[in-house]
Motif scaffolding. Structure first.
Motif, PDB file in Angstrom:
ATOM      1  N   SER A   2     -33.449 -28.016  27.496  1.00 50.89           N
ATOM      2  CA  SER A   2     -32.053 -27.595  27.363  1.00 50.89           C
ATOM      3  C   SER A   2     -31.503 -28.231  27.319  1.00 50.89           C
ATOM      4  O   SER A   2     -31.575 -29.014  28.215  1.00 50.89           O
ATOM      5  N   THR A   3     -30.306 -28.025  26.697  1.00 51.66           N
ATOM      6  CA  THR A   3     -29.097 -28.672  27.196  1.00 51.66           C
ATOM      7  C   THR A   3     -28.222 -28.487  26.085  1.00 51.66           C
ATOM      8  O   THR A   3     -28.029 -27.862  25.339  1.00 51.66           O
ATOM      9  N   HIS A   4     -26.656 -28.393  26.900  1.00 53.39           N
ATOM     10  CA  HIS A   4     -25.534 -28.535  26.319  1.00 53.39           C
ATOM     11  C   HIS A   4     -24.267 -29.079  26.959  1.00 53.39           C
ATOM     12  O   HIS A   4     -24.549 -29.867  27.523  1.00 53.39           O
TER      13      HIS A   4
END
Length: 82
Positions: A2-4
């Motif tokens: 996941s990335t943000h």
């Protein structure tokens, strides 16, 4: 995985910025990378991002534990603060 990314200030196309990358957290089969986007003139934080990376065994088609060698290398770059 996941990335943000949290944008703090506007970044323009011609801006020269510095991206500081570090290991934020280490799990059994994953690790989190942190990224600080810095404007070098004022040392101002423009954005902060994180990516959770999973150590994946493509042959068995599942996650696998990080090796001892990986842990030793990643711990050199471990930073707990945001």
């Amino acid at each position: 995985m996941s990335t943000h990314c949290d944008y703090k200030k506007q970044i323009y196309i011609n801006d020269r910025i510095v991206i500081k990358t570090f290991v934020k957290d280490i799990g059994r089969s994953n690790f989190t990378l942190g990224y600080k986007f810095i404007h070098p003139a004022g040392n101002e934080l423009l954005a902060y991002a994180e990516a959770v990376i999973v150590h994946y065994d493509f042959q068995s088609q599942k996650s696998s534990p990080l090796t001892k060698e990986m842990l030793i290398e990643m711990e050199k770059f471990l930073q707990v603060t945001k």
